[in-house]
Design an enzyme around this catalytic site. Structure first.
Site, PDB file in Angstrom:
ATOM      1  N   SER A   2       9.035   1.230   3.480  1.00  0.00           N
ATOM      2  CA  SER A   2      10.223   0.372   3.646  1.00  0.00           C
ATOM      3  C   SER A   2      11.458   1.247   3.563  1.00  0.00           C
ATOM      4  CB  SER A   2      10.266  -0.673   2.526  1.00  0.00           C
ATOM      5  OG  SER A   2      11.550  -1.268   2.468  1.00  0.00           O
TER       6      SER A   2
ATOM      7  N   TYR B 172       9.460  -2.001  -6.332  1.00  0.00           N
ATOM      8  CA  TYR B 172       9.123  -1.940  -4.904  1.00  0.00           C
ATOM      9  C   TYR B 172       9.630  -0.627  -4.289  1.00  0.00           C
ATOM     10  CZ  TYR B 172       8.884  -3.733  -0.054  1.00  0.00           C
ATOM     11  OH  TYR B 172       8.616  -3.924   1.284  1.00  0.00           O
TER      12      TYR B 172
ATOM     13  N   LYS C 103       7.373   2.291  -2.639  1.00  0.00           N
ATOM     14  CA  LYS C 103       7.540   2.655  -1.218  1.00  0.00           C
ATOM     15  C   LYS C 103       7.974   4.115  -1.072  1.00  0.00           C
ATOM     16  CE  LYS C 103       6.344  -1.269   0.697  1.00  0.00           C
ATOM     17  NZ  LYS C 103       5.068  -1.329   1.441  1.00  0.00           N
TER      18      LYS C 103
HETATM   19  P1  NAP Z   1       3.932 -11.005   3.878  1.00  0.00           P
HETATM   20  O1  NAP Z   1       4.355 -11.825   5.034  1.00  0.00           O
HETATM   21  O2  NAP Z   1       4.219 -11.455   2.492  1.00  0.00           O
HETATM   22  O3  NAP Z   1       2.367 -10.685   4.038  1.00  0.00           O
HETATM   23  C1  NAP Z   1       1.741  -9.890   3.087  1.00  0.00           C
HETATM   24  C2  NAP Z   1       0.319  -9.620   3.513  1.00  0.00           C
HETATM   25  O4  NAP Z   1      -0.273  -8.795   2.479  1.00  0.00           O
HETATM   26  C3  NAP Z   1      -0.515 -10.872   3.610  1.00  0.00           C
HETATM   27  O5  NAP Z   1      -1.372 -10.796   4.735  1.00  0.00           O
HETATM   28  C4  NAP Z   1      -1.323 -10.874   2.321  1.00  0.00           C
HETATM   29  O6  NAP Z   1      -2.618 -11.428   2.472  1.00  0.00           O
HETATM   30  C5  NAP Z   1      -1.487  -9.392   2.082  1.00  0.00           C
HETATM   31  N1  NAP Z   1      -1.796  -9.124   0.674  1.00  0.00           N
HETATM   32  C6  NAP Z   1      -1.093  -9.463  -0.437  1.00  0.00           C
HETATM   33  N2  NAP Z   1      -1.733  -9.056  -1.537  1.00  0.00           N
HETATM   34  C7  NAP Z   1      -2.868  -8.434  -1.120  1.00  0.00           C
HETATM   35  C8  NAP Z   1      -3.940  -7.795  -1.774  1.00  0.00           C
HETATM   36  N3  NAP Z   1      -3.974  -7.698  -3.107  1.00  0.00           N
HETATM   37  N4  NAP Z   1      -4.948  -7.284  -1.026  1.00  0.00           N
HETATM   38  C9  NAP Z   1      -4.933  -7.375   0.326  1.00  0.00           C
HETATM   39  N5  NAP Z   1      -3.925  -7.972   1.006  1.00  0.00           N
HETATM   40  C10 NAP Z   1      -2.916  -8.488   0.294  1.00  0.00           C
HETATM   41  O7  NAP Z   1       4.598  -9.539   3.966  1.00  0.00           O
HETATM   42  P2  NAP Z   1       5.175  -8.731   5.214  1.00  0.00           P
HETATM   43  O8  NAP Z   1       6.633  -8.969   5.268  1.00  0.00           O
HETATM   44  O9  NAP Z   1       4.333  -8.971   6.409  1.00  0.00           O
HETATM   45  O10 NAP Z   1       4.965  -7.249   4.684  1.00  0.00           O
HETATM   46  C11 NAP Z   1       3.920  -6.404   5.146  1.00  0.00           C
HETATM   47  C12 NAP Z   1       4.214  -4.977   4.728  1.00  0.00           C
HETATM   48  O11 NAP Z   1       5.481  -4.581   5.255  1.00  0.00           O
HETATM   49  C13 NAP Z   1       4.326  -4.790   3.208  1.00  0.00           C
HETATM   50  O12 NAP Z   1       3.802  -3.543   2.838  1.00  0.00           O
HETATM   51  C14 NAP Z   1       5.823  -4.818   2.984  1.00  0.00           C
HETATM   52  O13 NAP Z   1       6.180  -4.152   1.794  1.00  0.00           O
HETATM   53  C15 NAP Z   1       6.304  -4.113   4.222  1.00  0.00           C
HETATM   54  N6  NAP Z   1       7.694  -4.362   4.555  1.00  0.00           N
HETATM   55  C16 NAP Z   1       8.122  -5.605   4.863  1.00  0.00           C
HETATM   56  C17 NAP Z   1       9.462  -5.806   5.200  1.00  0.00           C
HETATM   57  C18 NAP Z   1      10.008  -7.143   5.571  1.00  0.00           C
HETATM   58  O14 NAP Z   1      11.249  -7.233   5.748  1.00  0.00           O
HETATM   59  N7  NAP Z   1       9.223  -8.169   5.727  1.00  0.00           N
HETATM   60  C19 NAP Z   1      10.349  -4.718   5.168  1.00  0.00           C
HETATM   61  C20 NAP Z   1       9.867  -3.474   4.820  1.00  0.00           C
HETATM   62  C21 NAP Z   1       8.539  -3.295   4.536  1.00  0.00           C
HETATM   63  P3  NAP Z   1      -3.107 -12.784   1.734  1.00  0.00           P
HETATM   64  O15 NAP Z   1      -2.135 -13.865   2.095  1.00  0.00           O
HETATM   65  O16 NAP Z   1      -4.461 -12.967   2.299  1.00  0.00           O
HETATM   66  O17 NAP Z   1      -3.109 -12.487   0.268  1.00  0.00           O
END
Ligand code: NAP
Length: 250
Positions: A146, A159, A163
């Site tokens: 991130s 976080y 990251k």
């Molecule tokens: P999200 O919509 O909250 O989805 C999170 C995903 O992670 C879900 O599929 C969830 O699966 C899975 N997960 C959570 N706990 C888990 C575990 N213990 N084992 C396996 N899977 C698990 O998040 P997102 O925004 O798509 O984020 C995805 C990645 O991008 C993350 O690493 C996040 O830090 C990074 N990121 C996101 C943003 C943003 O703005 N959204 C920005 C920078 C980086 P279940 O529902 O099945 O638990």
């Protein structure tokens, strides 16, 4: 998908693929011809419906449940994939959570949970696939970090630390694996519209984004696809590609 798709004949594990960015990555890699393993933790229905969507449109996917923050479950997950698919070409370490709060009041549990999934989980998965990829003399590891890991963020010390750790892990692993044909890179999204960001105050964030909007999950997935593809990304390793609308320019 055609036989000329860039990832035909390869397979890809996407952790946390049931929702958000992981889901878009799974769909994109499947469209490019990869067999996709959709990992999930809690959202079984969403994972299964994603698998149906991919398989009914001519792709190839299956779902496997595992808590990526649990070492034994990760080892079991990779073992199942090797038994079923015989190989692993692409690992996308995407699973992540937030437990936000100011440092002074941050509970140790919230610190530990975020470090455990977002950093330890990447280590567990990378170590578990290493033997297979080293034997294949080929592999792509793509870690979703991130911009917060680059710039810090008040209220997200846990976080940001995780990251930033992923960036150090990416570069170190890239150096260890380079001579064996394995590249390791990170993608650093800024603010992307998903469940993770739905409760944030959009107005104040938008002011800090030169391109003036949140990103989409497909835009992140496009960069992952690029990093997974030969020959386009064959000569790129140890890098962090930002997908952040210009938020962080270094
Ligand atoms: P999200 O919509 O909250 O989805 C999170 C995903 O992670 C879900 O599929 C969830 O699966 C899975 N997960 C959570 N706990 C888990 C575990 N213990 N084992 C396996 N899977 C698990 O998040 P997102 O925004 O798509 O984020 C995805 C990645 O991008 C993350 O690493 C996040 O830090 C990074 N990121 C996101 C943003 C943003 O703005 N959204 C920005 C920078 C980086 P279940 O529902 O099945 O638990």
């Amino acid at each position: 998908m055609t036989s000329n798709s860039v990832l035909t004949g390869q397979n890809a594990l996407v952790t946390g693929a049931s929702r958000g960015i992981g889901r878009a990555i799974a769909l994109t890699l499947a469209k490019e011809g990869a067999e996709v393993i959709v990992n999930f933790s809690n959202s079984a229905n969403q994972a299964e419906s994603l698998v149906s969507e991919i398989n009914s449109s001519g792709g190839n996917a299956y779902a496997l449940q595992a808590n990526i923050g649990n070492e034994a479950e990760v080892d079991g997950l990779i073992k199942k994939i090797i038994e079923r698919s015989g190989r692993l070409d692409i690992l996308v370490n995407n699973a992540g959570i937030t437990r936000d709060g100011l440092l002074m009041r941050m509970k140790t549990k919230d610190w530990m949970e975020v470090i455990n999934l977002n950093l330890n989980g990447v280590f567990y998965c990378t170590r578990a696939v290493a033997r297979t990829m080293l034997k294949q003399k080929k592999g792509r590891i793509i870690n979703i970090t991130s911009v917060v890991g680059l710039m810090g963020n008040a209220g997200q010390a846990n976080y940001a630390a995780a990251k930033a750790g992923v960036i150090g892990l990416t570069k170190s692993t890239a150096k260890e694996f380079a001579s064996r044909g394995i590249t390791v890179n990170a993608v650093a999204p800024g603010f992307i519209s998903t469940d993770m960001t739905k409760d944030l105050n959009a107005e104040s964030i938008l002011e800090a984004i030169p391109l003036g909007s949140f990103g989409t999950t497909e835009q992140v997935a496009g960069v992952v696809k690029f990093l997974a593809a030969d020959p386009a990304a064959q000569y790129i390793t140890g890098q962090v590609l930002q997908v952040d609308g210009g938020m962080v320019m270094s």
